[in-house]
Design a protein around this motif. Sequence first.
Motif, short mmCIF file in Angstrom:
data_model
loop_
_atom_site.label_atom_id
_atom_site.label_comp_id
_atom_site.label_asym_id
_atom_site.label_seq_id
_atom_site.Cartn_x
_atom_site.Cartn_y
_atom_site.Cartn_z
N VAL A 198 0.88 -1.18 0.17
CA VAL A 198 -0.01 0.02 -0.12
C VAL A 198 0.75 1.16 0.03
O VAL A 198 0.69 2.11 -0.67
CB VAL A 198 -1.11 0.04 1.24
N ALA A 199 1.83 1.22 0.97
CA ALA A 199 2.74 2.34 0.98
C ALA A 199 3.54 2.78 -0.49
O ALA A 199 3.53 3.76 -1.08
CB ALA A 199 3.90 2.05 1.87
N GLU A 200 3.78 1.55 -1.27
CA GLU A 200 4.55 1.69 -2.72
C GLU A 200 3.50 2.10 -3.61
O GLU A 200 4.11 3.01 -4.31
CB GLU A 200 5.21 0.29 -2.78
N LEU A 201 2.44 1.87 -3.54
CA LEU A 201 1.13 2.46 -4.46
C LEU A 201 0.98 3.70 -4.23
O LEU A 201 0.97 4.65 -5.11
CB LEU A 201 -0.31 1.65 -4.21
N ILE A 202 1.02 4.27 -3.00
CA ILE A 202 0.91 5.71 -2.69
C ILE A 202 2.07 6.28 -3.19
O ILE A 202 1.85 7.47 -3.89
CB ILE A 202 0.91 5.91 -1.19
N ARG A 203 3.28 5.81 -3.04
CA ARG A 203 4.38 6.41 -3.47
C ARG A 203 4.31 6.58 -5.00
O ARG A 203 4.92 7.60 -5.52
CB ARG A 203 5.60 5.88 -2.91
N VAL A 220 7.20 6.64 1.98
CA VAL A 220 5.87 6.73 2.35
C VAL A 220 5.80 5.97 3.70
O VAL A 220 6.14 4.66 3.54
CB VAL A 220 4.63 6.31 1.40
N LEU A 221 5.28 6.11 4.73
CA LEU A 221 4.98 5.22 5.85
C LEU A 221 3.41 4.96 6.11
O LEU A 221 2.69 6.12 6.32
CB LEU A 221 5.69 5.76 7.11
N VAL A 222 3.11 3.91 6.09
CA VAL A 222 1.41 3.52 6.44
C VAL A 222 1.63 3.61 7.97
O VAL A 222 2.08 2.56 8.50
CB VAL A 222 1.04 2.31 5.88
N GLU A 240 1.72 8.63 5.81
CA GLU A 240 2.56 9.96 5.72
C GLU A 240 3.50 9.72 4.63
O GLU A 240 4.22 8.95 4.48
CB GLU A 240 3.20 10.16 7.15
N LEU A 241 3.53 10.96 3.93
CA LEU A 241 4.36 11.31 2.69
C LEU A 241 5.64 11.95 3.24
O LEU A 241 5.32 13.09 3.77
CB LEU A 241 4.00 11.73 1.49
N PHE A 242 6.94 11.52 3.11
CA PHE A 242 8.16 12.35 3.58
C PHE A 242 8.85 12.87 2.54
O PHE A 242 9.15 12.16 1.58
CB PHE A 242 8.94 11.35 4.52
N VAL A 243 9.11 13.88 2.48
CA VAL A 243 9.99 14.78 1.73
C VAL A 243 11.11 15.50 2.27
O VAL A 243 11.10 15.55 3.60
CB VAL A 243 9.19 15.83 0.65
N VAL A 285 1.49 15.18 4.26
CA VAL A 285 2.97 15.43 3.91
C VAL A 285 3.77 15.96 4.97
O VAL A 285 3.48 16.84 5.65
CB VAL A 285 2.99 16.25 2.57
N LYS A 286 4.87 15.32 5.19
CA LYS A 286 5.77 15.91 6.22
C LYS A 286 7.12 16.07 5.75
O LYS A 286 7.39 15.37 4.77
CB LYS A 286 5.76 14.94 7.32
N ILE A 287 7.85 16.93 6.36
CA ILE A 287 9.23 17.21 5.93
C ILE A 287 10.32 16.46 6.91
O ILE A 287 10.14 16.33 8.25
CB ILE A 287 9.76 18.39 6.13
N ALA A 288 11.02 15.37 6.49
CA ALA A 288 12.23 14.66 7.03
C ALA A 288 13.49 15.27 6.41
O ALA A 288 13.98 14.83 5.31
CB ALA A 288 11.76 13.26 7.21
N LYS A 289 14.13 15.98 7.05
CA LYS A 289 15.32 16.72 6.30
C LYS A 289 16.57 15.88 6.05
O LYS A 289 16.96 15.04 6.99
CB LYS A 289 15.92 17.96 7.30
N ASP A 290 16.66 15.93 4.78
CA ASP A 290 17.78 14.95 4.05
C ASP A 290 17.59 13.59 4.74
O ASP A 290 18.61 12.82 4.99
CB ASP A 290 19.24 15.45 4.72
N TRP A 291 16.64 12.89 4.65
CA TRP A 291 16.16 11.70 5.13
C TRP A 291 17.19 10.50 4.65
O TRP A 291 17.43 9.54 5.15
CB TRP A 291 14.83 11.30 5.05
#
Length: 305
Positions: A198-203, A220-222, A240-243, A285-291
Motif C-alpha cells: 500500500v505504501a508503495e502504491l501511494i509512493r 511513504v509510511l503507512v 504519511e508522505l515524507f519529503v 505530507v511531512k518534511i524529514a530533512k535529508d532523510w
Amino acid sequence: MSHPPPGPAFRAGFTCLAGRPNVGKSTLTNALVGAKVAITSDRPQTTRRVIRGIVHRPDAQLILVDTPGLHKPRTLLGERLDSLVRSTLTEVDVIGFCIPATDPVGPGDRFFARELENVKKTPVVVILTKCDAVPPERIAEQLVAVSELGGWAGVVPVSAVTGFQLDVLADVLVSHLPPGVPLYPDGELTDEPEQIMVAELIREAALDGVRDELPHSIAVLVEEMGPRPGRDDLTDVHAELFVERPSQKAIVIGAGGTRLKEVGSRARRQIEALLGTRVYLDLHVKIAKDWQRNPRQLRRLGFYD
C-alpha cells in the motif's frame, strides 16, 4: 504390467531480475506474475525493496526477486540499496540480467556485467527488455552487443508490454531451478506485507506527474491500516508522505491541495484493487530533512542496515 514414464520433476526456486536502474525490471516482474506486485515509474531508482513476485505453473514455482538498480551510490540510502542487490545476487538460483533493446550497451551495463563476474556459481540469463519499442534489426544488433559482454547461460528478447516471448523467458529461467516442492501456497502472488505494498502504491501515485521537478526523495509510511470497526467492506488507511525540503512539500500538495487530492484518488483506486474492499485514504505530507542521508530516518522509514 508396464507403468507410464514419470513426468518431469517439479522445480522451485528464486530468480533475481537485475541490471542498471530503469531497464524495465519491475514492469517485467508484473508481466510475468500477471498482477501488479512491483511499482513502476519511468524515473530511475523507483524500486527500494526486494519484492518477490511468484509465478505459479503446473511444473514449477518461480519466485522473482526484484532488486533496486545497481549504481554508484551518492547517499547512505544508495549504499544500503547496493549492498542489498549484491547480497541478493549470491542467494538466488538464476540471475536475469536486464538490458533494454532501446539503448546502446553503455557503461552502466558493462559495470553490471563486471559485477556478475564475481557471482561465479549462479547462471546468468540476459533478458533483452522493451523489444516492442524497436525494429527487428535493432534487436539483432543488440543481441550481438550483449553476447560480447560475457558468457551467458542464455539470451532472451522479450516485451513486458506485448507479452512477446514471456513464456520462453519463464521456461529458460525455470530450467535453471532445482527440483523441489512449492515454496509458497498456490494463488499467493507476493510475500510482501500488504501494508508495504500500500505504501508503495501511494509512493507511485505521488511520483506520477512530478518526475522532472521533484528529485527522487519521497518516502511513504503507512501509520495505521485496518477494517473500520463494525464494517468489513471498508478499510481505513492513514499514511504519511515524507519529503526532504519545504519546496518539495509544496510540489506534492499542489495549489490549494489539488495535487495531493489527485494523488489520493489515484492511489485509492489501486489500493482498492489490491485489498478488494472500499478504502478511506488519509494522507499527510511531512518534511524529514535529508532523510536519504540520515541513518535514524532511514531506519524509521524501513531501510535497515
